[in-house]
Scaffold this motif. Structure first.
Motif, PDB file in Angstrom:
ATOM      1  N   ASP A 112       0.838  -1.207   0.000  1.00  0.00           N
ATOM      2  CA  ASP A 112       0.000   0.000   0.000  1.00  0.00           C
ATOM      3  C   ASP A 112       0.868   1.250   0.000  1.00  0.00           C
ATOM      4  OD1 ASP A 112      -2.343  -1.471   0.038  1.00  0.00           O
ATOM      5  OD2 ASP A 112      -2.617  -1.315   2.221  1.00  0.00           O
ATOM      6  N   SER A 113       1.933   1.213   0.784  1.00  0.00           N
ATOM      7  CA  SER A 113       2.827   2.365   0.885  1.00  0.00           C
ATOM      8  C   SER A 113       3.509   2.652  -0.450  1.00  0.00           C
ATOM      9  CB  SER A 113       3.871   2.111   1.973  1.00  0.00           C
ATOM     10  OG  SER A 113       4.845   3.131   1.995  1.00  0.00           O
ATOM     11  N   LEU A 114       3.937   1.604  -1.158  1.00  0.00           N
ATOM     12  CA  LEU A 114       4.553   1.811  -2.463  1.00  0.00           C
ATOM     13  C   LEU A 114       3.592   2.525  -3.406  1.00  0.00           C
ATOM     14  CD1 LEU A 114       6.425  -1.573  -3.129  1.00  0.00           C
ATOM     15  CD2 LEU A 114       7.361   0.550  -2.209  1.00  0.00           C
ATOM     16  N   CYS A 115       2.366   2.067  -3.438  1.00  0.00           N
ATOM     17  CA  CYS A 115       1.384   2.680  -4.344  1.00  0.00           C
ATOM     18  C   CYS A 115       1.082   4.115  -3.947  1.00  0.00           C
ATOM     19  CB  CYS A 115       0.100   1.846  -4.348  1.00  0.00           C
ATOM     20  SG  CYS A 115       0.306   0.194  -5.045  1.00  0.00           S
ATOM     21  N   GLU A 116       0.982   4.369  -2.656  1.00  0.00           N
ATOM     22  CA  GLU A 116       0.702   5.724  -2.186  1.00  0.00           C
ATOM     23  C   GLU A 116       1.803   6.702  -2.576  1.00  0.00           C
ATOM     24  OE1 GLU A 116       0.246   5.072   1.947  1.00  0.00           O
ATOM     25  OE2 GLU A 116      -1.749   4.131   1.752  1.00  0.00           O
ATOM     26  N   ARG A 117       3.035   6.197  -2.722  1.00  0.00           N
ATOM     27  CA  ARG A 117       4.168   7.057  -3.067  1.00  0.00           C
ATOM     28  C   ARG A 117       4.433   7.097  -4.572  1.00  0.00           C
ATOM     29  NH1 ARG A 117       8.541   5.128   1.356  1.00  0.00           N
ATOM     30  NH2 ARG A 117       7.363   3.172   1.185  1.00  0.00           N
ATOM     31  N   GLY A 118       3.506   6.560  -5.351  1.00  0.00           N
ATOM     32  CA  GLY A 118       3.604   6.679  -6.802  1.00  0.00           C
ATOM     33  C   GLY A 118       4.476   5.653  -7.479  1.00  0.00           C
ATOM     34  N   VAL A 119       4.862   4.591  -6.778  1.00  0.00           N
ATOM     35  CA  VAL A 119       5.667   3.533  -7.405  1.00  0.00           C
ATOM     36  C   VAL A 119       4.796   2.741  -8.368  1.00  0.00           C
ATOM     37  CG1 VAL A 119       6.935   1.387  -6.979  1.00  0.00           C
ATOM     38  CG2 VAL A 119       7.264   3.359  -5.473  1.00  0.00           C
ATOM     39  N   ASP A 177      10.392 -21.907  -7.801  1.00  0.00           N
ATOM     40  CA  ASP A 177       9.934 -21.130  -8.944  1.00  0.00           C
ATOM     41  C   ASP A 177       8.464 -20.760  -8.794  1.00  0.00           C
ATOM     42  OD1 ASP A 177      11.056 -19.983 -11.348  1.00  0.00           O
ATOM     43  OD2 ASP A 177       9.605 -21.188 -12.454  1.00  0.00           O
ATOM     44  N   ALA A 178       7.658 -21.696  -8.302  1.00  0.00           N
ATOM     45  CA  ALA A 178       6.247 -21.393  -8.069  1.00  0.00           C
ATOM     46  C   ALA A 178       6.098 -20.300  -7.019  1.00  0.00           C
ATOM     47  CB  ALA A 178       5.507 -22.652  -7.630  1.00  0.00           C
ATOM     48  N   THR A 179       6.961 -20.329  -5.997  1.00  0.00           N
ATOM     49  CA  THR A 179       6.914 -19.298  -4.959  1.00  0.00           C
ATOM     50  C   THR A 179       7.214 -17.924  -5.547  1.00  0.00           C
ATOM     51  OG1 THR A 179       7.629 -20.909  -3.315  1.00  0.00           O
ATOM     52  CG2 THR A 179       7.863 -18.584  -2.737  1.00  0.00           C
ATOM     53  N   LEU A 180       8.241 -17.853  -6.382  1.00  0.00           N
ATOM     54  CA  LEU A 180       8.624 -16.568  -6.972  1.00  0.00           C
ATOM     55  C   LEU A 180       7.543 -16.054  -7.922  1.00  0.00           C
ATOM     56  CD1 LEU A 180      12.391 -17.304  -7.603  1.00  0.00           C
ATOM     57  CD2 LEU A 180      11.382 -15.954  -5.765  1.00  0.00           C
ATOM     58  N   ARG A 181       6.911 -16.944  -8.656  1.00  0.00           N
ATOM     59  CA  ARG A 181       5.816 -16.531  -9.530  1.00  0.00           C
ATOM     60  C   ARG A 181       4.654 -15.973  -8.709  1.00  0.00           C
ATOM     61  NH1 ARG A 181       6.509 -18.142 -14.777  1.00  0.00           N
ATOM     62  NH2 ARG A 181       8.112 -19.726 -15.130  1.00  0.00           N
ATOM     63  N   GLU A 182       4.418 -16.574  -7.550  1.00  0.00           N
ATOM     64  CA  GLU A 182       3.342 -16.077  -6.701  1.00  0.00           C
ATOM     65  C   GLU A 182       3.686 -14.712  -6.125  1.00  0.00           C
ATOM     66  OE1 GLU A 182      -0.391 -16.091  -5.512  1.00  0.00           O
ATOM     67  OE2 GLU A 182       0.517 -17.741  -6.648  1.00  0.00           O
ATOM     68  N   VAL A 183       4.972 -14.502  -5.784  1.00  0.00           N
ATOM     69  CA  VAL A 183       5.404 -13.180  -5.311  1.00  0.00           C
ATOM     70  C   VAL A 183       5.138 -12.129  -6.387  1.00  0.00           C
ATOM     71  CG1 VAL A 183       7.415 -11.790  -4.693  1.00  0.00           C
ATOM     72  CG2 VAL A 183       7.113 -14.061  -3.687  1.00  0.00           C
ATOM     73  N   ILE A 184       5.483 -12.438  -7.628  1.00  0.00           N
ATOM     74  CA  ILE A 184       5.219 -11.511  -8.724  1.00  0.00           C
ATOM     75  C   ILE A 184       3.728 -11.238  -8.843  1.00  0.00           C
ATOM     76  CG2 ILE A 184       5.252 -11.265 -11.249  1.00  0.00           C
ATOM     77  CD1 ILE A 184       7.967 -12.607 -11.249  1.00  0.00           C
ATOM     78  N   ALA A 185       2.923 -12.300  -8.759  1.00  0.00           N
ATOM     79  CA  ALA A 185       1.470 -12.142  -8.884  1.00  0.00           C
ATOM     80  C   ALA A 185       0.912 -11.227  -7.801  1.00  0.00           C
ATOM     81  CB  ALA A 185       0.796 -13.511  -8.831  1.00  0.00           C
ATOM     82  N   ILE A 186       1.445 -11.342  -6.584  1.00  0.00           N
ATOM     83  CA  ILE A 186       0.978 -10.486  -5.497  1.00  0.00           C
ATOM     84  C   ILE A 186       1.292  -9.029  -5.788  1.00  0.00           C
ATOM     85  CG2 ILE A 186       1.404  -9.867  -3.080  1.00  0.00           C
ATOM     86  CD1 ILE A 186       1.710 -12.914  -2.550  1.00  0.00           C
ATOM     87  N   PHE A 187       2.516  -8.747  -6.230  1.00  0.00           N
ATOM     88  CA  PHE A 187       2.856  -7.364  -6.562  1.00  0.00           C
ATOM     89  C   PHE A 187       1.994  -6.850  -7.715  1.00  0.00           C
ATOM     90  CE2 PHE A 187       6.302  -8.024  -3.725  1.00  0.00           C
ATOM     91  CZ  PHE A 187       6.842  -6.787  -3.418  1.00  0.00           C
ATOM     92  N   GLU A 188       1.733  -7.702  -8.677  1.00  0.00           N
ATOM     93  CA  GLU A 188       0.895  -7.286  -9.808  1.00  0.00           C
ATOM     94  C   GLU A 188      -0.545  -7.044  -9.379  1.00  0.00           C
ATOM     95  OE1 GLU A 188       1.653 -10.382 -12.646  1.00  0.00           O
ATOM     96  OE2 GLU A 188       3.352  -9.291 -13.550  1.00  0.00           O
ATOM     97  N   ASP A 189      -0.996  -7.705  -8.303  1.00  0.00           N
ATOM     98  CA  ASP A 189      -2.331  -7.429  -7.769  1.00  0.00           C
ATOM     99  C   ASP A 189      -2.458  -5.982  -7.320  1.00  0.00           C
ATOM    100  OD1 ASP A 189      -3.189 -10.003  -8.236  1.00  0.00           O
ATOM    101  OD2 ASP A 189      -2.950 -10.692  -6.157  1.00  0.00           O
ATOM    102  N   ASP A 234      -1.038  -3.610  -8.975  1.00  0.00           N
ATOM    103  CA  ASP A 234      -0.693  -2.875 -10.215  1.00  0.00           C
ATOM    104  C   ASP A 234       0.756  -2.402 -10.225  1.00  0.00           C
ATOM    105  OD1 ASP A 234      -3.234  -3.153 -11.384  1.00  0.00           O
ATOM    106  OD2 ASP A 234      -3.996  -1.426 -10.253  1.00  0.00           O
ATOM    107  N   LEU A 235       1.627  -3.193  -9.607  1.00  0.00           N
ATOM    108  CA  LEU A 235       3.060  -2.921  -9.625  1.00  0.00           C
ATOM    109  C   LEU A 235       3.707  -3.862 -10.639  1.00  0.00           C
ATOM    110  CD1 LEU A 235       3.549  -2.710  -5.767  1.00  0.00           C
ATOM    111  CD2 LEU A 235       3.675  -0.785  -7.358  1.00  0.00           C
TER     112      LEU A 235
END
Length: 262
Positions: A52-59, A98-110, A112-113
């Motif tokens: 949330d903080s990343l998005c609030e700061r325009g990342v 690899d599945a763990t890392l893909r899930e990390v990416i998916a979370i950040f993309e949730d 909109d990062l």
């Protein structure tokens, strides 16, 4: 590119990215970073507030850089929204790294990062095909071919990114402890192993390179030399060379060849 955040682990890569992108926000996972000037720290137990903080700061874009291990989590520190993610992450972890890392990416993309790779931001990290130092002989080339077959087979079941082969025999494969540990194992058993040998590094089949591209650096060269190897081969376009000038200079000084194999 819009505002960038660097999620920093160990090693020199986060600092290089920060130097190349001085306006980027640098965030270090608590207990893993090198203390980059101006960096903030965060904990996985508070991942949702951090996002949330990343998005609030325009990342809008995020790059993961540097080595990380699975941290010990403190259940008392979880906020409710992050705690709700735990089953999702645990399920991915049970399927492999690899599945763990893909899930990390998916979370950040949730949030909109957009996740970008370090090599996309610093393309000179990745070598074009060709011999960079020295000259691998026919026997070494045969050992590299054998090592590549081993890594591809093990990578298909999400195990390792490297192997050591000498005279067609597999001396060691990379597992969770990493490349340095594999080379140290070979060095410790050198007296009982065939002379010479090669190190091969490559991504696993289908590996998510934005967050986990294999890398070598000066310490890899030192480890290969201590293990009595004749050289190092990497998959061209799929492995980063950190501290490239120092890596090549050290390989030359120690008499090892270095080959980016297509």
């Amino acid at each position: 590119m819009s505002a960038l955040a660097i999620i920093a682990g160990g090693g020199t890569l986060p600092e290089r990215l920060a130097a190349a992108h001085p306006d980027a926000l640098v965030a270090e996972l608590e207990g893993f970073g090198r203390g980059i000037a101006g960096a903030e720290s965060f904990r996985l137990e508070r991942l949702v507030p951090f996002l949330d903080s990343l998005c609030e700061r325009g990342v809008t874009h995020v790059v993961f850089a540097g080595g990380l291990r699975r941290p010990r989590l403190d259940p008392a520190l979880f906020d409710m929204r992050t705690a709700a993610m735990v089953p999702r992450i645990v399920t991915a972890m049970q399927a492999g790294d690899d599945a763990t890392l893909r899930e990390v990416i998916a979370i950040f993309e949730d949030w909109d990062l957009a996740v970008v790779g370090a090599a996309d931001l610093l393309p000179d990290l990745v070598a074009e095909p060709g011999v960079l130092v020295g000259t691998p002989g026919p026997e070494a080339e045969a050992d590299v071919t054998r090592a590549a077959q081993i890594v591809e087979a093990l990578g298909a079941v999400d195990v390792g990114q490297g192997a050591v082969v000498a005279r067609g025999q597999c001396l060691a494969v990379e597992t969770v402890p990493g490349t340095d540990a594999m080379l140290a194992f070979v060095a410790a058993h050198r007296a009982h192993l065939p002379a010479g040998g090669v190190l091969w590094k490559a991504p696993k089949p289908g590996q998510e390179l934005r967050i986990d591209m294999p890398a070598i650096g000066p310490s890899t060269v030192e480890g290969a030399h201590a293990a009595g190897l004749s050289g190092i081969a990497i998959a061209a376009g799929g492995v980063m060379i950190l501290d490239r000038a120092a890596t090549l200079a050290r390989a030359e000084a120690l008499g090892l060849w270095l080959w980016a194999r297509a």
